[in-house]
Scaffold this motif. Structure first.
Motif, PDB file in Angstrom:
ATOM      1  N   UNK A 156     -29.447  29.230  23.878  1.00  0.00           N
ATOM      2  CA  UNK A 156     -29.048  29.731  22.562  1.00  0.00           C
ATOM      3  C   UNK A 156     -29.486  31.167  22.293  1.00  0.00           C
ATOM      4  N   UNK A 157     -30.628  31.566  22.792  1.00  0.00           N
ATOM      5  CA  UNK A 157     -31.165  32.893  22.460  1.00  0.00           C
ATOM      6  C   UNK A 157     -31.005  33.931  23.556  1.00  0.00           C
ATOM      7  N   UNK A 158     -30.623  33.508  24.732  1.00  0.00           N
ATOM      8  CA  UNK A 158     -30.559  34.431  25.856  1.00  0.00           C
ATOM      9  C   UNK A 158     -29.185  35.048  26.056  1.00  0.00           C
ATOM     10  N   UNK A 159     -29.082  35.838  27.106  1.00  0.00           N
ATOM     11  CA  UNK A 159     -27.805  36.436  27.483  1.00  0.00           C
ATOM     12  C   UNK A 159     -27.054  35.457  28.381  1.00  0.00           C
ATOM     13  N   UNK A 160     -25.725  35.583  28.406  1.00  0.00           N
ATOM     14  CA  UNK A 160     -24.905  34.691  29.221  1.00  0.00           C
ATOM     15  C   UNK A 160     -24.066  35.517  30.179  1.00  0.00           C
ATOM     16  N   UNK A 161     -24.141  35.175  31.444  1.00  0.00           N
ATOM     17  CA  UNK A 161     -23.373  35.840  32.490  1.00  0.00           C
ATOM     18  C   UNK A 161     -22.502  34.780  33.161  1.00  0.00           C
ATOM     19  N   UNK A 162     -21.198  35.019  33.208  1.00  0.00           N
ATOM     20  CA  UNK A 162     -20.273  34.050  33.802  1.00  0.00           C
ATOM     21  C   UNK A 162     -19.760  34.539  35.145  1.00  0.00           C
ATOM     22  N   UNK A 163     -19.656  33.628  36.060  1.00  0.00           N
ATOM     23  CA  UNK A 163     -19.042  33.855  37.358  1.00  0.00           C
ATOM     24  C   UNK A 163     -18.107  32.686  37.626  1.00  0.00           C
TER      25      UNK A 163
ATOM     26  N   UNK B 120     -36.887  33.086  31.408  1.00  0.00           N
ATOM     27  CA  UNK B 120     -36.422  31.710  31.550  1.00  0.00           C
ATOM     28  C   UNK B 120     -34.943  31.785  31.884  1.00  0.00           C
ATOM     29  N   UNK B 121     -34.525  31.025  32.874  1.00  0.00           N
ATOM     30  CA  UNK B 121     -33.140  31.072  33.338  1.00  0.00           C
ATOM     31  C   UNK B 121     -32.597  29.655  33.432  1.00  0.00           C
ATOM     32  N   UNK B 122     -31.382  29.463  32.902  1.00  0.00           N
ATOM     33  CA  UNK B 122     -30.665  28.204  33.059  1.00  0.00           C
ATOM     34  C   UNK B 122     -29.395  28.521  33.830  1.00  0.00           C
ATOM     35  N   UNK B 123     -29.194  27.827  34.935  1.00  0.00           N
ATOM     36  CA  UNK B 123     -27.997  28.004  35.758  1.00  0.00           C
ATOM     37  C   UNK B 123     -27.137  26.763  35.575  1.00  0.00           C
ATOM     38  N   UNK B 124     -25.934  26.951  35.023  1.00  0.00           N
ATOM     39  CA  UNK B 124     -25.001  25.846  34.817  1.00  0.00           C
ATOM     40  C   UNK B 124     -23.897  25.958  35.851  1.00  0.00           C
TER      41      UNK B 124
ATOM     42  N   UNK C  55     -19.122  28.872  49.690  1.00  0.00           N
ATOM     43  CA  UNK C  55     -19.342  30.185  50.300  1.00  0.00           C
ATOM     44  C   UNK C  55     -19.505  31.277  49.248  1.00  0.00           C
ATOM     45  N   UNK C  56     -18.992  31.043  48.043  1.00  0.00           N
ATOM     46  CA  UNK C  56     -19.094  32.036  46.976  1.00  0.00           C
ATOM     47  C   UNK C  56     -20.415  31.947  46.209  1.00  0.00           C
ATOM     48  N   UNK C  57     -21.137  30.845  46.347  1.00  0.00           N
ATOM     49  CA  UNK C  57     -22.373  30.650  45.576  1.00  0.00           C
ATOM     50  C   UNK C  57     -23.391  31.777  45.754  1.00  0.00           C
ATOM     51  N   UNK C  58     -23.740  32.190  46.981  1.00  0.00           N
ATOM     52  CA  UNK C  58     -24.770  33.232  47.114  1.00  0.00           C
ATOM     53  C   UNK C  58     -24.393  34.544  46.434  1.00  0.00           C
ATOM     54  N   UNK C  59     -23.164  34.985  46.591  1.00  0.00           N
ATOM     55  CA  UNK C  59     -22.736  36.234  45.966  1.00  0.00           C
ATOM     56  C   UNK C  59     -22.701  36.138  44.456  1.00  0.00           C
ATOM     57  N   UNK C  60     -22.159  35.033  43.948  1.00  0.00           N
ATOM     58  CA  UNK C  60     -22.105  34.840  42.504  1.00  0.00           C
ATOM     59  C   UNK C  60     -23.501  34.756  41.903  1.00  0.00           C
ATOM     60  N   UNK C  61     -24.386  34.031  42.581  1.00  0.00           N
ATOM     61  CA  UNK C  61     -25.744  33.881  42.056  1.00  0.00           C
ATOM     62  C   UNK C  61     -26.473  35.219  42.032  1.00  0.00           C
ATOM     63  N   UNK C  62     -26.399  35.966  43.125  1.00  0.00           N
ATOM     64  CA  UNK C  62     -27.106  37.248  43.196  1.00  0.00           C
ATOM     65  C   UNK C  62     -26.587  38.223  42.148  1.00  0.00           C
TER      66      UNK C  62
ATOM     67  N   UNK D 199     -24.986  37.521  39.284  1.00  0.00           N
ATOM     68  CA  UNK D 199     -25.294  37.036  37.940  1.00  0.00           C
ATOM     69  C   UNK D 199     -26.774  37.219  37.620  1.00  0.00           C
ATOM     70  N   UNK D 200     -27.644  36.941  38.594  1.00  0.00           N
ATOM     71  CA  UNK D 200     -29.092  37.094  38.384  1.00  0.00           C
ATOM     72  C   UNK D 200     -29.435  38.552  38.080  1.00  0.00           C
ATOM     73  N   UNK D 201     -28.926  39.484  38.886  1.00  0.00           N
ATOM     74  CA  UNK D 201     -29.258  40.895  38.674  1.00  0.00           C
ATOM     75  C   UNK D 201     -28.655  41.415  37.376  1.00  0.00           C
TER      76      UNK D 201
END
Length: 114
Positions: A19-26, A79-83, A93-100, A102-104
């Protein structure tokens, strides 16, 4: 496996982060990040039934935990929530690129650097 100190466990921690954090979509996931007052960085994962059956959901969670481990050790206290989205199961195969990316981007938008 992530050490217990790096895991979000309570529903209130998940709720606050989402609720209070930023949201990054991939394509394969949505990352919510919120600055934390207390170290260390903590991560939680949400993988719903829309991703697949129990075997598939657990596989996706294991992959995400593996990807989160290096970031947890090097980033400032957040604090990070990954949905995971259904594409996480069908496009592993797209998970590592999307995660990196989105995290950065989440750390950038919070104004912190690893």
């Amino acid at each position: 496996m992530l050490p217990a100190v790096h895991r979000l466990t309570t529903p209130s921690d998940f709720r606050t982060t989402v609720r209070r954090g930023v949201r990054i979509s991939r394509r394969t996931m949505v990352v919510h990040a919120h600055l934390s007052d207390v170290p260390p960085t903590r991560v939680g994962f949400v993988v719903s039934k829309s991703v697949g059956n129990a075997v598939v959901r657990n596989r996706v969670k294991r992959r995400l935990r593996h990807l989160a481990r290096p970031g947890v050790e090097t980033s400032p206290p957040v604090s990070v929530v990954v949905r995971a989205l259904p594409a996480a199961a069908s496009r592993p195969a797209e998970l590592p690129g999307d995660f990196a990316s989105a995290w950065s981007e989440a750390l950038e938008r919070l104004g912190v650097r690893p």
